[in-house]
Design an enzyme around this catalytic site. Structure first.
Site, mmCIF file in Angstrom:
data_model
loop_
_atom_site.group_PDB
_atom_site.id
_atom_site.type_symbol
_atom_site.label_atom_id
_atom_site.label_comp_id
_atom_site.label_asym_id
_atom_site.label_seq_id
_atom_site.Cartn_x
_atom_site.Cartn_y
_atom_site.Cartn_z
ATOM 1 N N GLU A 1 -5.981 4.743 29.959
ATOM 2 C CA GLU A 1 -5.263 3.890 30.914
ATOM 3 C C GLU A 1 -3.776 3.844 30.575
ATOM 4 O OE1 GLU A 1 -4.382 1.207 34.037
ATOM 5 O OE2 GLU A 1 -5.879 2.764 33.687
ATOM 6 N N LEU B 1 16.349 -0.809 -5.384
ATOM 7 C CA LEU B 1 15.812 -1.944 -6.127
ATOM 8 C C LEU B 1 15.668 -1.590 -7.599
ATOM 9 C CD1 LEU B 1 12.917 -3.048 -3.734
ATOM 10 C CD2 LEU B 1 15.114 -4.189 -4.025
ATOM 11 N N LYS C 1 5.180 -1.676 -1.556
ATOM 12 C CA LYS C 1 6.285 -0.719 -1.670
ATOM 13 C C LYS C 1 5.822 0.599 -1.063
ATOM 14 C CE LYS C 1 9.819 1.198 -4.615
ATOM 15 N NZ LYS C 1 9.740 2.521 -3.940
ATOM 16 N N LYS D 1 10.304 -10.324 -3.686
ATOM 17 C CA LYS D 1 11.604 -10.826 -3.226
ATOM 18 C C LYS D 1 11.614 -12.354 -3.230
ATOM 19 C CE LYS D 1 12.063 -6.984 0.075
ATOM 20 N NZ LYS D 1 12.118 -6.626 1.517
ATOM 21 N N CYS E 1 -25.060 33.286 -13.078
ATOM 22 C CA CYS E 1 -26.251 34.158 -13.029
ATOM 23 C C CYS E 1 -25.919 35.619 -12.712
ATOM 24 C CB CYS E 1 -27.248 33.625 -12.003
ATOM 25 S SG CYS E 1 -26.693 33.792 -10.283
#
Length: 675
Positions: free
Chosen positions: A35, A83, A116, A291, A412
């Site tokens: 739709e 950071l 993160k 934070k 084998c």
């Protein structure tokens, strides 16, 4: 301009933006994709007829503009800082202590804790609610203009949604790729010979930095926002958490995995919880961002040269590391699959010492261009087996050795087969290969195969582990002393099992062939092969073309059958079973029924739905006894479908193809009539 056309276009844009918001932000779509596509196509058609009405923020404008020759540089009005990191609890606790000392506050601080994300940081500039510019982080001061590429990402709104939108606002967040999208992208690249990416982050970065936005438009990129840069002509809440909720109301995707945590214990609990759910997120993260939630406190704390004082990234242990490939060994799985395994210089990855990594198959070795002695990047995510994701070719030593895929099984010494179109190579010595022994024997004695009553999985496990049995023929050489010495097996049980083995020597040709465990040869195929070739010798000598004359046997099945019977070890075991052990089956009986007496003779029949008067196996056996071939799928070659209760797609396909359909009662009547 036709006012009605403009109104239709405006209404369609509002509707489409609403559904994009529900899908990408709220994860609660109201309409099916079909739709949404219908509404989008309607809008595209109207805009094609009236191009003067197209606006840059229309939902249709995500398809990608013409290629660029280079990206323009964009100077960030407010630097996009990185950071500081914490890699252990001690460093995080020191960060918390530092904040409280700076704020001269002994009370616990409330933090907004987020995931993160392991993607590419971007800046989105909206003016009067419309996306006017997108840029990469770059060096934090200057990034690249990726506006046309970002416009193709459906998760990023071209126009913000709702009220009280600032005149000018810069949203910051991460563009990334889900694991599912990454796998699909690499599968398609392998199929078409395109670039295969080492991990989702590289895929996201490579997709976003395409000079041709039309390529970006085809990549499965998504986005979460996590902060704000420039803000003019409007106000935001004074809590970072509340700001993220406001962004969500405006149509910007925000991760659900954010939480307000007061004090160090709550933060550490969140960190450990995320570490636990990390493998099930569906996308890569490499830690938790912590934070200070209060914006006023953020402003009081300020910044150092490269990072804010009020935030830290508490990283998880690395999921990727570099190491050296010392050797490659080839392992044989329980189904005969040959898997190359790299032996590595031990290295710690995601908290675990890794000394081995899977190389999957020969195609993967070729794709990586891998050699023994190479320095490689290995990756370990969650419980996934470590794997080599890339080769650092500039570190390749002069004595690096080519990896040679074996042609014989390392266990084998049977031939290894690799059918064209299949990635996996397999040992053909299914009857004698120690790596496949348990599974091969369990299949051999199963009820639909040789039907050795009482020979369960635990007995097979003990017989193999104690080295009493190596091949199917060894089962028939067991004695009462060996069997009664097994766990939970007394003298009476041993005698009963020996009688069952003796009884199993009288079987049918089809059961015997099915019991051998030839790849892709199920019951229906075994019935077809034995009905067509009649004798074991004829089947063993059949070539690929002769085998393909059997209904439902194509190239791949025919090659598996030929390879199986050409393998010397398999020939020896079959000869032992027939000549030494004395397994026999009745000679084929030529049906004397006229067609009218036996409507099943020579017919391909499919059973579907639930039967009430016979089990499916009983029905199958009676049909096969009357010369029918019982198939598992409906095709043009099907002569009859027997439909029980709740018959589904097979019945529908039979009706579509005009195939004769009868119910269970009619089947019983015809079976009884044909005795």
């Amino acid at each position: 301009m036709n006012q009605n056309i403009q109104q239709q276009i405006d209404e369609l844009r509002v509707t489409l933006r609403h559904h994009e918001y529900l899908y990408h932000v709220m994860d609660a779509p109201e309409i099916p994709d079909a739709e949404y596509d219908r509404l989008m196509n309607k809008l595209k058609a109207l805009e094609a007829e009236h191009p003067e009405l197209i606006t840059p923020d229309s939902p249709t404008q995500r398809v990608g503009a013409l290629p660029l020759t280079a990206f323009e540089q964009v100077r960030h009005e407010i630097p996009m800082l990185s950071l500081d990191n914490a890699f252990d609890e001690t460093t995080y606790l020191a960060f918390d202590k530092r904040l409280r000392e700076r704020l001269k506050n002994n009370e616990e601080i409330t933090f907004c804790c987020e995931l993160k994300l392991d993607g590419l940081a971007v800046s989105l500039l909206y003016e009067n609610g419309r996306l006017v510019q997108a840029a990469t982080r770059g060096d934090g001061t200057t990034g690249e203009n990726i506006t046309e590429n970002v416009r193709t990402i459906k998760a990023i709104p071209l126009r913000l949604y709702g009220d009280n939108i600032p005149a000018r606002i810069e949203i910051r967040g991460e563009v990334f790729m889900t694991e599912k999208g990454f796998e699909h992208l690499n599968e398609e690249a392998r199929r078409t010979g395109g670039k295969v990416f080492a991990n989702p982050r590289n895929a996201a970065a490579g997709s976003l930095r395409q000079l041709d936005p039309r390529i970006t438009a085809k990549r499965p990129l998504t986005f979460f926002c996590y902060g704000v840069g420039v803000l003019e002509g409007g106000e935001l809440p004074t809590s970072h958490y509340a700001r993220l909720q406001q962004f969500k109301k405006w149509g910007l995707p925000v991760s659900d995995a954010i939480k307000l945590c007061t004090g160090t214990k709550a933060v550490l609990d969140f960190y450990h919880h995320v570490a636990e759910i990390r493998p099930n997120l569906g996308f890569d993260i490499d830690g938790v961002v912590i934070k200070v939630d209060d914006i006023a406190l953020q402003e009081e704390l300020g910044f150092v040269s490269r990072a804010p004082r009020w935030a830290i990234a508490y990283k998880f242990q690395a999921q990727e590391q570099m190491t050296v490939i010392k050797d490659v060994e080839f392992q044989v799985g329980r189904t005969g699959a040959i898997t190359p395994v790299a032996r590595l210089d031990p290295v710690q990855v995601a908290g675990v010492i890794v000394s081995n990594a899977t190389l999957h198959n020969a195609d993967e070795i070729e794709r990586l261009g891998l050699r023994i002695g190479d320095t490689v990047v290995i990756r370990r995510a969650g419980d996934v087996i470590p794997q080599v994701v890339s080769v650092i070719e500039e570190k390749r030593p002069e004595n690096a050795q080519e990896i040679v895929f074996p042609t014989q099984c390392p266990i084998c010494q049977s031939d290894i087969e690799r059918i064209e179109g299949e990635a996996v190579a397999r040992c053909t010595g299914g009857l004698i290969c120690a790596a496949q022994r348990k599974e091969a024997l369990k299949h051999f004695v199963s009820r639909r195969a040789m039907d050795v009553d009482g020979m369960g999985d635990k007995i097979i496990d003990q017989l193999v582990e104690k080295e009493y049995v190596k091949t199917p023929a060894d089962l028939f050489r067991l004695d009462e002393k060996i069997l009664s010495g097994l766990e939970r097996m007394g003298e009476k049980s041993a005698k009963k099992l020996l009688n069952a083995l003796e009884k199993a020597k009288s079987t049918t040709f089809a059961r015997f062939i099915y019991a051998l465990g030839i790849r892709e040869v199920g019951e229906a195929t075994a019935n077809g092969l034995t009905a067509h070739f009649v004798s074991l010798e004829a089947l063993r000598e059949a070539n690929i073309e002769a085998l393909k004359a059997v209904p439902d046997v194509g190239d791949i099945v025919a090659k598996h059958v030929v390879n199986f019977f050409q393998e010397e070890h398999n020939k020896n075991v079959i000869d032992q079973l027939v000549n030494d052990i004395g397994i026999t089956w009745p000679a084929p009986v030529v049906a004397t029924h006229e067609a009218g007496d036996n409507p099943f003779a020579g017919k391909t029949v499919v059973l579907t739905g639930s039967l009430s008067q016979l089990t499916r196996d009983e029905a199958k056996d009676r049909l096969v006894a009357l010369g029918a071939k019982v198939s598992g799928s409906v095709s043009k070659k099907t002569d009859m479908v027997i439909a029980g209760e709740a018959a589904g797609s097979k019945l529908a396909k039979a009706n579509e193809l005009g195939i004769t359909v009868i119910d269970e009662d009619e089947m019983i009547r015809l079976l009884d009539q044909s005795k």
